[in-house]
Design a protein around this motif. Structure first.
Motif, mmCIF file in Angstrom:
data_model
loop_
_atom_site.group_PDB
_atom_site.id
_atom_site.type_symbol
_atom_site.label_atom_id
_atom_site.label_comp_id
_atom_site.label_asym_id
_atom_site.label_seq_id
_atom_site.Cartn_x
_atom_site.Cartn_y
_atom_site.Cartn_z
ATOM 1 N N GLU A 1 -48.465 -96.439 -98.045
ATOM 2 C CA GLU A 1 -49.082 -97.689 -97.929
ATOM 3 C C GLU A 1 -48.484 -98.666 -96.959
ATOM 4 O OE1 GLU A 1 -47.959 -100.487 -101.722
ATOM 5 O OE2 GLU A 1 -48.926 -98.110 -102.376
ATOM 6 N N PRO A 2 -49.160 -99.588 -96.388
ATOM 7 C CA PRO A 2 -48.678 -100.557 -95.291
ATOM 8 C C PRO A 2 -47.725 -101.568 -96.082
ATOM 9 C CG PRO A 2 -51.337 -100.615 -95.289
ATOM 10 C CD PRO A 2 -50.689 -99.956 -96.541
ATOM 11 N N PRO A 3 -46.886 -101.843 -95.494
ATOM 12 C CA PRO A 3 -46.570 -101.895 -93.895
ATOM 13 C C PRO A 3 -45.809 -100.440 -93.646
ATOM 14 C CG PRO A 3 -44.817 -103.317 -94.942
ATOM 15 C CD PRO A 3 -45.623 -102.888 -95.947
ATOM 16 N N MET A 4 -46.289 -99.856 -92.479
ATOM 17 C CA MET A 4 -45.620 -98.637 -92.141
ATOM 18 C C MET A 4 -44.660 -98.760 -91.180
ATOM 19 S SD MET A 4 -48.948 -96.233 -92.486
ATOM 20 C CE MET A 4 -49.945 -96.453 -94.404
ATOM 21 N N PRO A 5 -43.499 -98.001 -90.932
ATOM 22 C CA PRO A 5 -42.672 -98.141 -89.789
ATOM 23 C C PRO A 5 -43.281 -97.712 -88.414
ATOM 24 C CG PRO A 5 -41.728 -96.866 -91.385
ATOM 25 C CD PRO A 5 -43.012 -97.175 -91.820
ATOM 26 N N GLU A 6 -42.963 -98.138 -87.493
ATOM 27 C CA GLU A 6 -43.451 -97.918 -85.884
ATOM 28 C C GLU A 6 -42.324 -97.007 -85.475
ATOM 29 O OE1 GLU A 6 -43.858 -101.286 -83.439
ATOM 30 O OE2 GLU A 6 -45.210 -102.227 -85.218
ATOM 31 N N PHE A 7 -42.845 -95.716 -84.887
ATOM 32 C CA PHE A 7 -41.890 -94.689 -84.057
ATOM 33 C C PHE A 7 -41.410 -95.419 -82.722
ATOM 34 C CE2 PHE A 7 -45.348 -92.128 -86.445
ATOM 35 C CZ PHE A 7 -44.352 -91.750 -87.362
ATOM 36 N N PRO A 8 -39.996 -94.863 -82.597
ATOM 37 C CA PRO A 8 -39.183 -94.446 -83.430
ATOM 38 C C PRO A 8 -38.480 -95.203 -84.467
ATOM 39 C CG PRO A 8 -38.051 -94.649 -81.313
ATOM 40 C CD PRO A 8 -39.448 -95.017 -80.995
ATOM 41 N N PHE A 9 -38.068 -94.797 -85.530
ATOM 42 C CA PHE A 9 -37.484 -95.606 -86.538
ATOM 43 C C PHE A 9 -36.398 -94.913 -87.111
ATOM 44 C CE2 PHE A 9 -40.582 -93.704 -89.384
ATOM 45 C CZ PHE A 9 -39.818 -93.483 -90.342
ATOM 46 N N LEU A 10 -35.431 -95.546 -87.827
ATOM 47 C CA LEU A 10 -34.192 -95.028 -88.231
ATOM 48 C C LEU A 10 -34.405 -95.112 -89.927
ATOM 49 C CD1 LEU A 10 -31.070 -96.959 -86.632
ATOM 50 C CD2 LEU A 10 -31.854 -94.428 -86.463
ATOM 51 N N CYS A 11 -33.977 -94.186 -90.445
ATOM 52 C CA CYS A 11 -34.253 -93.964 -92.039
ATOM 53 C C CYS A 11 -32.878 -93.744 -92.698
ATOM 54 C CB CYS A 11 -35.196 -93.229 -92.419
ATOM 55 S SG CYS A 11 -35.560 -93.167 -94.266
ATOM 56 N N LEU A 12 -32.331 -94.597 -93.634
ATOM 57 C CA LEU A 12 -31.192 -94.243 -94.413
ATOM 58 C C LEU A 12 -31.711 -93.568 -95.683
ATOM 59 C CD1 LEU A 12 -28.043 -94.667 -95.204
ATOM 60 C CD2 LEU A 12 -28.918 -96.571 -96.374
ATOM 61 N N LEU A 13 -31.495 -92.190 -95.690
ATOM 62 C CA LEU A 13 -31.912 -91.522 -96.879
ATOM 63 C C LEU A 13 -30.877 -91.378 -97.875
ATOM 64 C CD1 LEU A 13 -34.469 -89.405 -97.880
ATOM 65 C CD2 LEU A 13 -32.553 -87.945 -97.603
#
Ligand code: KG4
Ligand code: ZN
Length: 335
Positions: A122-134
């Motif tokens: 669901e929004p808000p969705m990140p724009e590419f490229p993005f960093l993700c801490l998993l």
């Protein structure tokens, strides 16, 4: 015509199913397994048995809640791994059976890929490229996400995951399993007054196994002086552990964002449900000039909606699985 995907997640101790229509979640059902609390951790054999008992009612509930019938489905997405082999086998076998009986394709999904794509539920969705801490119970990594299907691993933990650091230190404090949510709750009435050693690893690598040992020695020393130390200081101990883990995670994320010059930054996985991490991540993001993305709680911990969202993007790209696909306990992200 709509693309409707049934998703099944059974990698650990939650049996989950969801229905996704054109990339939007229309139902999302999770049955967690309380049986493991009694043993202080997930017992693989018991997890497989519970999945076997839960999977039909959970899939049935997800379909009913969505108002979709099985013959309207475009495809079935399932978690192929990583996870517990016996648990994965239940979901994979069920997905195959249903796909064969309705003559529809299967889509295999990588569990960690799905945690990241939870941001597209669901929004808000990140724009590419993005960093993700998993940050989950089994993994801790920083990833660079180029697009929905192209993820690059920048660094990961060399030993325990952040979730394990919460769960194992919680066990030393006598808390139930999983201890992460408990520590989060108890820490609210404490302050991070106790110092813990900060691991120094190069690049975007993490290490969390030292925390458990440091806490054990610290508790032993304090309890020798005051047998009631844990009971009396529990909120401060929890706040200190939590603060420590959160700062280690954010230090590396700041490093990655500065090095890559990327300001779209997300967190994902079970530990991203942690209230201190969510709050500090926002604070750090404001200071560093990031646009931050935090998944809703229902999409932070294990769920099937994220499997369905990932399945949807794989379906659009024509990335389907063959009927002889097998679950894998460990799978590198680039496969
Ligand atoms: O992503 P997840 O649901 O399952 C895995 O893929 O591993 O993550 C589970 C982990 C557990 O270690 C649990 O203690 C931790 O997430 N966790 C939390 C919180 N909620 C779940 N840790 C800290 N604070 C929380 N609120
Ligand atoms: Zn997970």
């Amino acid at each position: 015509m709509s693309i409707i995907i049934l998703a099944i997640e059974s990698s650990c101790d939650d049996t989950a199913a969801a229905v996704i229509r054109d990339g939007r979640v229309i139902s999302n059902v999770v049955a967690d397994q309380e049986i493991h609390a009694r043993y202080g951790g997930v017992v693989p054999e018991l997890a497989s048995r519970a999945h076997q008992a839960n999977i039909v009612p959970v899939v049935d509930a997800a379909l009913k809640e969505s108002g979709v019938s099985a013959d309207q489905l475009s495809a079935i997405a399932f978690t192929r791994g990583p996870g517990l082999m016996g648990s994965l086998m239940v979901g994979v076998a069920f997905a195959k059976g249903l796909a064969i009986s309705h003559n529809i394709p299967l889509i295999d999904v990588h569990h960690l890929h799905a945690h990241v794509l939870a941001h597209f539920a669901e929004p808000p969705m990140p724009e590419f490229p993005f960093l993700c801490l998993l940050v989950s119970g089994g993994h801790t990594q920083i990833m660079l996400i180029h697009d929905h299907l192209n993820l690059e691993l920048l660094g990961s933990t060399q030993d325990d995951a952040a979730g394990e650091a919460f769960d194992k230190t919680g066990k030393l404090l006598g808390l139930g399993y999983p201890a992460g949510p408990e520590i989060d709750r108890i820490a609210r009435s404490g302050s991070p007054v106790f110092d813990l050693p900060h691991p120094r690893l190069p690049g975007y690598q993490f290490s969390f196994s030292g925390i458990k040992t440091a806490i054990r020695y610290f508790l032993e020393a304090e309890v020798r002086n005051n047998p009631w130390f844990i009971q009396e200081s529990l909120p401060d101990i929890c706040a200190s552990i939590q603060h420590h883990i959160v700062e280690i995670l954010l230090d590396k994320l700041i490093l990655a964002a500065r090095d890559t010059q990327i300001s779209q930054v997300a967190i994902a996985g079970g530990v991203s449900a942690n209230s201190a991490l969510r709050q500090r991540f926002e604070e750090v993001g404001r200071k560093e000039g990031w646009t931050t993305y935090i998944p809703p709680l229902a999409y932070s911990t294990d769920n099937a909606a994220m499997i369905g969202i990932t399945g949807y993007y794989k379906y659009l790209a024509g990335e389907l699985a063959s009927m002889d696909i097998r679950p894998e306990a460990r799978i590198p992200l680039d496969r």
